[in-house]
Write an enzyme that holds these catalytic residues in place. Structure first.
Site: not given
Ligand SMILES: NC(=O)c1ccc[n+]([C@@H]2O[C@H](COP(=O)([O-])OP(=O)(O)OC[C@H]3O[C@@H](n4cnc5c(N)ncnc54)[C@H](OP(=O)(O)O)[C@@H]3O)[C@@H](O)[C@H]2O)c1
Length: 283
Positions: A12, A135, A148
């Site tokens: 990634g 994120s 998360y």
């Protein structure tokens, strides 16, 4: 020549960042779980670039491996730490086991904080930088993503606090908040399956269908957008944390500028549309 350490460099964003920084003449310390025995991952990198690549095994949940990395940088300058290693987790909170919750929080947050703490002496000496990969879920809540989101919201809080704490010592701390990009993230994520059928199955199906739709977009956003933002921060061409990707930037804008009640009702509608899209479907 500047040296950058990257966690989660086996795939990634992390792997692409290794390649990009080697092209730009950095020395790169690529770390990851059993990375030394997976060195084939870097086989496509030319030999002259690989001369500036050092591999070190680092599972961020392994204190002994963190200690080895710390020791390595007692004899070597560290200019930037990129905390990129991370794991996804999706599913209803009621179905999350203690083990899955701890694994997620330990990987995305506790390991990141422990590694950072151990490398601070080296980073203070070099007046270096820390880039934490957070994120869009570090500032927006989303259904079936609570654990998360909790980990990434915490990374944001950690980043903001540490930035203030370390400013007087010449160390800059930033976060990068990507939206959705195609990496191995979804394949590696933990999925709870909606076992409480009567309660959550429809929502789990909705989320899966939503993710499937995103994954099969014909022109997905290029993960190099994220890599380039990280490089700008490392090079000092950018001096503040950054939200990357159209989806993430839209969320950031709405969250910042809409009144809270309007934002909440918009998110509720989005979540309910996501679920109703699967009424009668067999996904
Ligand atoms: N892709 C997205 O849409 C997206 C969006 C927002 C944020 N992010 C964040 O971006 C970061 C990188 O994710 P990615 O999208 O590049 O996903 P990825 O391809 O799955 O890469 C994740 C990396 O983290 C590593 N990792 C997982 N657990 C680890 C541990 N305990 N110790 C050390 N390394 C570990 C993985 O190593 P293994 O090869 O050993 O599994 C892999 O190298 C993560 O922090 C993720 O939360 C991703």
């Amino acid at each position: 020549m500047k040296t950058v350490l990257i966690t989660g460099a086996t795939s990634g964003f992390g792997l692409s960042l290794v390649e990009e920084l080697l092209q730009k003449d950095y020395e790169v310390v690529a770390t990851g779980r059993s990375i030394c025995s997976r060195s084939k991952i870097f086989a496509s990198i030319s030999e002259d670039l690989r001369a500036r690549l050092q591999l070190i095994d680092l599972d961020v949940n392994e204190p002994s491996q963190i200690a080895q990395v710390k020791e390595f940088f007692e004899h070597k300058t560290l200019d930037c730490l990129v905390n990129n290693a991370g794991l996804g987790h999706f599913g209803p909170l009621e179905e999350v086991t203690d083990e899955a919750m701890e694994r997620l929080i330990n990987t995305n947050l506790v390991g990141l904080m422990k590694l950072t703490r151990e490398l601070l002496p080296a980073l203070r000496t070099s007046k270096g930088k820390i880039v934490n990969v957070s994120s869009a879920f570090g500032f927006m809540g989303f259904p079936l993503t609570s654990v998360y989101c909790a980990s990434k919201f915490a990374v944001e809080g950690f980043t903001q606090s540490l930035a203030l704490e370390l400013k007087p010592h010449g160390v800059d701390v930033f976060s990068v908040r990507p939206g959705g990009y195609r990496t191995n993230f979804l394949e590696n994520a933990i999925f709870e399956e909606g076992l409480k059928e009567d309660v959550y199955l429809q929502q789990v199906r909705g989320l899966k269908q939503f993710q499937k739709k995103l994954s099969s977009r014909p022109n997905p956003p290029d993960k190099m957008e994220v890599v380039h933002k990280i490089v700008q921060l490392i090079e000092g061409n950018r001096r503040k944390s950054v939200t990357v990707g159209k989806d993430a930037r839209l969320g950031w804008f709405l969250k910042r500028f809409l009144p809270e009640a309007v934002y909440d009702s918009l998110m509720q509608k989005t979540a309910s549309n996501m679920m109703s899209a699967v009424e009668g479907s067999s996904v």
